[in-house]
Scaffold this active site. Structure first.
Site, PDB file in Angstrom:
ATOM      1  CE  LYS A   1      -3.858  -2.311   2.242  1.00 13.06           C
ATOM      2  NZ  LYS A   1      -4.448  -2.684   1.005  1.00 13.06           N
ATOM      3  CB  CYS A   2       4.266   1.731  -0.630  1.00 14.24           C
ATOM      4  SG  CYS A   2       5.651   2.869  -0.782  1.00 14.24           S
ATOM      5  N   GLY A   3       3.184   4.225  -2.309  1.00 16.83           N
ATOM      6  CA  GLY A   3       3.247   4.896  -3.590  1.00 16.83           C
ATOM      7  C   GLY A   3       4.221   4.240  -4.556  1.00 16.83           C
TER       8      GLY A   3
ATOM      9  CB  THR B   1       2.735  -0.675  -4.286  1.00 11.52           C
ATOM     10  OG1 THR B   1       2.867  -0.440  -2.875  1.00 11.52           O
ATOM     11  CG2 THR B   1       2.219  -2.082  -4.511  1.00 11.52           C
TER      12      THR B   1
END
Length: 159
Positions: free
Chosen positions: A35-37, A39
């Site tokens: 759930k990371c930018g 990803t």
């Protein structure tokens, strides 16, 4: 870094082992999060794995929830996400800490071998990448470094 392959790791299914299976390969070890930018880099990591895998290259993903709680899932949820969203076929291990007292031995060794900016050892965010050559030399790449930008370094390490 000759003992890297003897350090303990845990597979996504909870089995304890080492990286001995990868001895002699060029490794790209990455702390990943769903759930990371960053990803979407999973796609680029998978492309590298498919392109260079037959030449002795492997990508190893280690989920980490230390940065903004961006890897909240359990092993089954992470595996399902990686498979369904990015068709990941490279190994994704059990969730680890990369910083602090509970940091996985593998990441302690990688950080010591390849310090970050101004000699700092801490991993700054998800998708920090460590390229380990067959010679044991470790290079660190920032989360902002796109996987495709590592192709030259990978080719050099495979020589």
């Amino acid at each position: 870094m000759s003992d890297l392959y003897d350090l303990p790791v845990r597979s996504a299914d909870g089995a304890d082992s080492t990286l001995a299976l990868y001895r002699g390969k060029v490794l790209l070890i990455v702390n990943v999060a769903s759930k990371c930018g960053f990803t979407p880099q999973y796609a680029g990591l998978e492309a590298l794995y498919r392109r260079f895998g037959a030449q002795g290259f492997a990508v190893l993903g280690f989920p980490c929830n230390q940065f903004g709680g961006q890897e909240p899932g359990d092993a089954a949820e992470i595996a399902q996400f990686c498979s369904l969203t990015y068709d990941v076929s490279f190994p994704v291990f059990a969730k680890v800490d990369v910083n602090g007292a509970a940091a996985a031995p593998l990441f302690r060794a990688l950080k010591k071998a390849a310090p970050g900016v101004l000699g700092s050892e801490g991993v700054k965010w998800n998708f920090t990448k460590f390229l380990v050559g067959r010679d044991g030399r470790v290079q660190r790449f920032a989360p902002t470094t796109k996987p495709e930008d590592l192709e030259g370094a990978i080719v050099a390490a495979l020589r």
